[in-house]
Scaffold this motif. Structure first.
Motif, short mmCIF file in Angstrom:
data_model
loop_
_atom_site.label_atom_id
_atom_site.label_comp_id
_atom_site.label_asym_id
_atom_site.label_seq_id
_atom_site.Cartn_x
_atom_site.Cartn_y
_atom_site.Cartn_z
N PHE A 1 0.76 -1.13 0.03
CA PHE A 1 -0.11 0.05 -0.06
C PHE A 1 0.76 1.33 -0.17
N TRP A 2 0.59 2.29 -0.95
CA TRP A 2 1.42 3.29 -1.05
C TRP A 2 0.16 4.55 -0.45
N ARG A 3 0.61 5.69 0.35
CA ARG A 3 0.08 6.49 0.93
C ARG A 3 0.87 7.64 1.21
N ASP A 4 0.60 9.01 1.24
CA ASP A 4 1.19 10.04 1.32
C ASP A 4 0.39 10.96 1.97
N ALA A 5 1.04 11.21 3.63
CA ALA A 5 0.06 12.28 4.20
C ALA A 5 -0.18 13.63 3.60
N ARG A 6 0.82 14.07 2.53
CA ARG A 6 0.68 15.23 1.78
C ARG A 6 -0.64 15.09 0.82
N MET A 7 -0.88 13.82 0.45
CA MET A 7 -2.00 13.62 -0.55
C MET A 7 -2.92 12.64 -0.01
N PRO A 8 -3.63 13.11 1.03
CA PRO A 8 -4.62 12.23 1.84
C PRO A 8 -5.93 11.71 0.70
N TYR A 9 -6.00 12.44 -0.44
CA TYR A 9 -7.02 11.99 -1.07
C TYR A 9 -6.86 10.87 -2.08
N VAL A 10 -5.63 10.29 -2.17
CA VAL A 10 -5.54 9.05 -2.87
C VAL A 10 -4.54 7.98 -2.08
N GLU A 11 -4.95 6.73 -2.39
CA GLU A 11 -4.06 5.59 -1.89
C GLU A 11 -3.83 4.55 -2.98
N LEU A 12 -2.82 3.90 -2.94
CA LEU A 12 -2.58 2.98 -4.02
C LEU A 12 -2.30 1.76 -3.32
N ARG A 13 -2.60 0.52 -4.11
CA ARG A 13 -2.60 -0.74 -3.66
C ARG A 13 -1.82 -1.41 -5.04
N LYS A 14 -0.89 -2.44 -4.60
CA LYS A 14 -0.14 -3.06 -5.69
C LYS A 14 0.09 -4.67 -5.14
N VAL A 15 -0.37 -5.50 -6.20
CA VAL A 15 -0.09 -6.96 -5.93
C VAL A 15 0.45 -7.40 -7.37
N GLY A 16 1.60 -8.25 -7.12
CA GLY A 16 2.11 -8.81 -8.19
C GLY A 16 1.93 -10.10 -8.64
N ASP A 17 1.30 -10.80 -7.90
CA ASP A 17 0.90 -12.21 -8.18
C ASP A 17 -0.56 -12.36 -7.26
N GLY A 18 -1.77 -12.22 -7.55
CA GLY A 18 -2.88 -12.05 -6.79
C GLY A 18 -3.40 -13.37 -6.94
#
Length: 285
Positions: free
Chosen positions: A9-26
């Motif tokens: 999970f990627w998140r930046d407190a300076r950009m609280p309106y977006v969050e990213l999830r990455k899975v290479g092999d699901g």
């Protein structure tokens, strides 16, 4: 679980309106039907999966974008245990509403669902991957990341401007009131009898009607709401044990099992990934 199947999970407190999830092999990442408060946009980066979206079902593969309106029930799972990977961007609904309104795409600053479920266009897919690459690059400045997100989503919203979803039938007031009650209910359990007393519906009528309008049974809606609120608690740094207690789960293991069943990640994976991101962000300032 190896590193490729472990969710990031990627998140930046300076950009609280977006969050990213990455899975290479699901292949080990399976979801029960669930919903998010955010608008979501995902990219299938490898393999194929089955995408359930409300009453529709699609088979989607690498190079395809999928999107989910806020609170629309969905699930995405691999086909025949074949490798598949994905990226998923969660966008705050009010932020995106304001973006669409400021671009002249909405008459009022109120959310409007989008009917499109799948975008197979290679150019939009490539642009999405470039946006994600920028977000995940620790060397990129925050202003550049903000610009890339705003540019891409504004262009996509313009592309989808004529794809407004048909408004659903108004939800009866009694069901609206019941949904609001369930969304903020903190008790460990709530009986079907209690829900029937509050709504005036018979058990069978209540379950059928509630699912018709919300995509969940009342019990499933309650659990989904607790997990949504649990995510917010974990984002704020609340411990897993305290989050489980605050959300009304019988114990921490019960919360962990339910969280993983709906979100295909453990609370620990979710919380630690966010904490690590905060440390990285602080270190780069």
């Amino acid at each position: 679980m190896d590193n490729t199947s472990k969710p990031m999970f990627w998140r930046d407190a300076r950009m609280p309106y977006v969050e990213l999830r990455k899975v290479g092999d699901g292949r080990k990442v399976c979801y029960a039907p669930h919903s998010h408060t955010q608008w979501s946009l995902g990219a299938i980066i490898e393999g194929h999966c089955t995408y359930l979206y409300r009453n529709d079902q699609f088979k989607v593969g690498a190079g395809t974008l999928v999107m989910m309106n806020p609170n629309w029930v969905h699930a995405c799972n691999p086909i025949d245990n074949q490798p598949w990977g994905y990226l998923m961007l969660y966008v705050d609904t009010q932020w995106l509403t304001d973006l669409r309104y400021s671009a002249g795409l909405l008459d009022t600053p109120c959310w409007q669902d989008i009917s499109t479920a799948i975008v197979p266009d290679a150019n939009w897919y490539a642009g999405y991957c470039q946006m994600v690459e920028c977000l995940l690059d620790a060397k990129r400045e925050c202003q550049e990341k903000e610009t890339v997100v705003v540019d891409y989503l504004t262009a996509l919203m313009c592309e989808l401007a004529d794809k407004a979803a048909q408004p659903l039938s108004p939800v009866p007031d009694r069901l609206q009131a019941l949904a609001a009650y369930l969304k903020h209910y903190d008790g460990a359990e709530v009986s079907l009898e209690t829900l029937c007393e509050r709504s005036g519906y018979s058990p069978g009528h209540l379950i059928r009607s509630f699912k018709q309008y919300f995509g969940f049974t009342p019990h499933a809606y309650l659990i989904n709401s607790r997990i949504q609120r649990g995510q917010q608690e974990l984002k704020r740094g609340t411990s897993i044990a305290d989050t489980a207690l605050n959300m009304g789960f019988a114990d921490q293991p019960h919360f962990q099992r339910t969280f993983k069943r709906l979100l295909a990640a453990t609370p620990k994976q979710y919380r630690e990934s966010l904490l690590n991101q905060k440390k990285n962000t602080a270190g780069g300032q």
